[in-house]
Motif scaffolding. Structure first.
Motif: not given
Length: 85
Positions: A78-79, A82
């Motif tokens: 997810e990081k 993003k």
């Protein structure tokens, strides 16, 4: 009464009493054996349940560790996603 009649009058009731007490004793012995076997069966079942519970706890710990690893990887993905946006 004859001597045989007196003998029969005392012998047969006494013999019946002995037989009754013998059957009562035999019944108590058989019940004790059954209880002992039943207690052993319960002990074996309890030991198997404890072993199964320990095995389940170990499997649950393994699954929890794997889940924690997957959660950390998803958080990392997810990081990264993003940052790419």
């Amino acid at each position: 009464m004859t001597e045989n009649a007196y003998f029969a009058a005392f012998f047969f009731p006494a013999a019946a009493a002995v037989v009754i007490f013998f059957w009562k004793y035999l019944s108590a012995v058989m019940q004790a054996k059954v209880r002992l076997a039943q207690d052993e069966a319960y002990r074996d079942m309890a030991a198997k349940a404890v072993a199964a519970q320990a095995e389940t706890a170990q499997a649950l710990a393994s699954v929890s560790a794997a889940l924690a690893d997957i959660q950390s990887r998803v958080a990392s993905l997810e990081k990264i996603l993003k940052e790419v946006e």
